[in-house]
Design an enzyme around this catalytic site. Structure first.
Site, short mmCIF file in Angstrom:
data_model
loop_
_atom_site.label_atom_id
_atom_site.label_comp_id
_atom_site.label_asym_id
_atom_site.label_seq_id
_atom_site.Cartn_x
_atom_site.Cartn_y
_atom_site.Cartn_z
N SER A 140 -6.55 -24.09 2.20
CA SER A 140 -6.66 -22.72 2.69
C SER A 140 -7.33 -22.80 4.06
O SER A 140 -8.44 -23.32 4.17
CB SER A 140 -7.52 -21.91 1.71
OG SER A 140 -7.79 -20.64 2.24
N LYS A 166 -2.07 -22.74 3.37
CA LYS A 166 -2.27 -21.30 3.24
C LYS A 166 -3.07 -20.81 4.45
O LYS A 166 -4.07 -21.42 4.81
CB LYS A 166 -3.02 -21.02 1.93
CG LYS A 166 -3.67 -19.65 1.82
CD LYS A 166 -4.23 -19.44 0.41
CE LYS A 166 -5.60 -18.82 0.42
NZ LYS A 166 -6.17 -18.69 -0.93
N LYS A 168 -5.17 -17.71 6.30
CA LYS A 168 -5.82 -16.42 6.15
C LYS A 168 -5.25 -15.50 7.22
O LYS A 168 -5.09 -15.91 8.38
CB LYS A 168 -7.33 -16.57 6.33
CG LYS A 168 -8.00 -17.30 5.18
CD LYS A 168 -7.93 -16.50 3.89
CE LYS A 168 -8.79 -17.13 2.81
NZ LYS A 168 -8.72 -16.38 1.54
N ASP A 193 -2.86 -15.31 2.96
CA ASP A 193 -3.82 -14.61 2.10
C ASP A 193 -4.56 -13.58 2.95
O ASP A 193 -5.24 -13.94 3.92
CB ASP A 193 -4.81 -15.62 1.50
CG ASP A 193 -5.79 -14.99 0.52
OD1 ASP A 193 -5.73 -13.77 0.31
OD2 ASP A 193 -6.62 -15.75 -0.04
N GLU A 218 -0.70 -13.44 -0.56
CA GLU A 218 -1.79 -13.28 -1.52
C GLU A 218 -2.62 -12.03 -1.21
O GLU A 218 -3.05 -11.83 -0.07
CB GLU A 218 -2.65 -14.54 -1.48
CG GLU A 218 -3.72 -14.65 -2.54
CD GLU A 218 -4.48 -15.97 -2.43
OE1 GLU A 218 -3.92 -16.95 -1.87
OE2 GLU A 218 -5.63 -16.03 -2.89
N ASP A 243 -4.96 -12.17 -6.46
CA ASP A 243 -6.22 -12.92 -6.58
C ASP A 243 -7.28 -11.92 -7.06
O ASP A 243 -7.49 -11.75 -8.26
CB ASP A 243 -6.55 -13.56 -5.21
CG ASP A 243 -7.91 -14.24 -5.15
OD1 ASP A 243 -8.71 -14.10 -6.08
OD2 ASP A 243 -8.21 -14.93 -4.13
N LYS A 267 -9.06 -17.95 -10.65
CA LYS A 267 -10.36 -18.48 -10.24
C LYS A 267 -11.30 -18.36 -11.43
O LYS A 267 -11.48 -17.27 -11.99
CB LYS A 267 -10.93 -17.70 -9.06
CG LYS A 267 -10.21 -17.99 -7.75
CD LYS A 267 -10.81 -17.22 -6.61
CE LYS A 267 -10.06 -17.52 -5.30
NZ LYS A 267 -10.42 -16.55 -4.25
N GLY A 295 -9.86 -21.30 -4.87
CA GLY A 295 -11.14 -21.92 -4.54
C GLY A 295 -12.09 -20.90 -3.94
O GLY A 295 -11.66 -19.84 -3.46
O1 OSB Z 1 -9.31 -15.54 -1.27
O2 OSB Z 1 -8.90 -17.49 -1.89
C1 OSB Z 1 -9.66 -16.70 -1.34
C2 OSB Z 1 -12.68 -18.54 0.13
C3 OSB Z 1 -13.68 -17.61 -0.08
C4 OSB Z 1 -13.34 -16.41 -0.65
C5 OSB Z 1 -12.04 -16.13 -1.02
C6 OSB Z 1 -11.03 -17.06 -0.84
C7 OSB Z 1 -11.36 -18.27 -0.23
C8 OSB Z 1 -10.37 -19.29 0.10
C9 OSB Z 1 -10.90 -20.69 0.25
O3 OSB Z 1 -9.21 -19.08 0.34
C10 OSB Z 1 -10.47 -21.64 -0.79
C11 OSB Z 1 -11.25 -22.92 -0.69
O4 OSB Z 1 -10.94 -23.73 0.19
O5 OSB Z 1 -12.18 -23.12 -1.49
MG MG Z 2 -7.40 -15.31 -2.12
#
Ligand code: OSB
Ligand code: MG
Length: 373
Positions: A140, A166, A168, A193, A218, A243, A267, A295
């Site tokens: 991510s 992925k 953001k 995401d 996402e 999510d 999660k 994550g």
């Molecule tokens: O939405 O998946 C998410 C990190 C912090 C809060 C929300 C998210 C995330 C990530 C990071 O996408 C995932 C990771 O590398 O741990």
């Molecule tokens: Mg997410």
């Protein structure tokens, strides 16, 4: 199994690289570790709440207080059949799934250690078609300062073997960024995401993402809005992955019934632990919806728990669980989590979550500690 004592520890660790989402930038993590003592052994959990109540309502401080004042006192001194009995002890608490899940996961770890089996086996995961199970990994990537910096980053992650990228996104960092990434990497598995940065009024804008044949979009809409996601999904060719919206197996069932998503990200903390994660997993599997493991920038304990979770059979898509070194100069477990050149993490056979704790290091980064019982 008698639970004799719970020890809470708050640690603080700087990230190797800042991580920016639509709700803000994280440079340092503050997390609560949960140690559960019983029957002469110890199990470990990690609370996945962020530093601020922006991803959901929880943050480090709320997790500490809920665990200390409400959850641990309900668990300490009890004799339970197994870890499935832990979540119901604090089910009367509204919300705070991450805090509750941190303790629940520690009891699963304890139970696995007492039985001498790896955690992935204890929760019901394991080898697929006789082959040793490996977890497929993606990464991510946060919002970067420039698109060029992001492109360079993707180049490095692909060279390390990661199977899916992925990105953001948020308003102002979306269509044009994805277009440039697609032009440069036409063949990769790519997803985005938004962490709830859009509303249904943005449907036409989000539909422009369809041309980039993403694996999924996402959580584009509000963290608690399943119905609008169903309306949006009807307008998009790209599957929506939920999510934030999925906090219980019941939410997963509702989302499926409403056709609000084609994919679910599970999660461990968000749903309150392994027992509920398994129920979300099973509900999705029964509906033909694939899942993957999300994550929360975890340190080693949370990371190892995610690896165990992702060994369940319906975790068929690459998740957000990746190598420790992408986050930490030094992780709190030994060895650090590593990824193979094929972009997978191999399951380990040690009892419990499968890695040793670096207790000296944990002590050195502990900012507070308190025991209940
Ligand atoms: O939405 O998946 C998410 C990190 C912090 C809060 C929300 C998210 C995330 C990530 C990071 O996408 C995932 C990771 O590398 O741990
Ligand atoms: Mg997410």
């Amino acid at each position: 199994m008698k639970i004799e004592r719970v020890t809470l520890r708050q640690i603080s660790m700087p990230l190797v690289h800042f991580f920016e989402t639509s709700f803000g930038r994280t440079t340092e993590r503050h997390m609560v570790l949960v140690e559960v003592h019983g029957e002469g052994a110890t199990g470990w959990g990690e609370v996945t709440a962020g530093e601020n109540p922006f991803y959901n309502e929880e943050w480090t401080e709320s997790a500490w207080l809920i665990l200390r004042d409400y959850v641990a006192p309900r668990v300490v001194g009890r004799t339970v059949e197994g870890p499935e009995d832990i979540a119901p002890l604090s089910a009367h608490i509204r919300g705070h799934n991450m805090a509750r899940g941190g303790l629940e996961a520690a009891v699963w770890d304890l139970a696995a250690r007492l039985e001498g089996v790896p955690l992935w086996k204890k929760i019901g995961g394991g080898p697929l078609q006789g082959k040793p199970r490996e977890i497929p990994c993606g990464v991510s990537l946060g919002i970067h300062d420039t698109v060029d910096a992001l492109l360079a980053r993707i180049e490095r992650e692909l060279a390390d073997g990661y199977q899916r990228i992925k990105l953001k996104i948020k308003p102002g960092w979306d269509i044009d960024v994805v277009r440039r990434v697609r032009e440069r990497f036409p063949g990769i598995k790519l997803s985005v995401d938004a962490n709830s940065a859009y509303t249904l009024a943005d449907a036409d804008h989000l539909r422009r993402l369809d041309e980039f044949y993403l694996m999924m979009i996402e959580q584009p809409l509000s963290h608690d809005e399943i119905i609008d996601h169903a309306a949006l999904q009807a307008k998009l060719a790209t599957p929506i992955c939920l999510d934030e919206c999925i906090r219980t197996a019941h939410h997963a069932e509702q989302a499926v019934k409403l056709r609000a998503c084609g994919i679910i990200n599970i999660k461990l903390g968000r749903v309150g632990g392994f027992a509920e994660s398994k129920r979300v997993h099973d509900a999705a599997q029964a509906a033909g919806i694939p899942v993957w493991c999300g994550g929360m920038l975890e340190a080693g304990i949370g990371r190892a728990h995610n690896i165990a979770l992702a060994a369940l059979p319906n975790f068929v898509l690459p998740g957000d669980v990746s190598a420790s070194k992408r986050y930490w100069k030094r992780d709190i477990i030994q060895p650090a989590v590593e990824v193979t050149p094929q972009g997978t993490i191999e399951l380990r056979d040690e009892p419990g979550f499968g890695y040793a704790l670096d207790l000296d290091f944990i002590r050195s980064i502990t900012v507070r500690e308190e025991s209940i019982g």
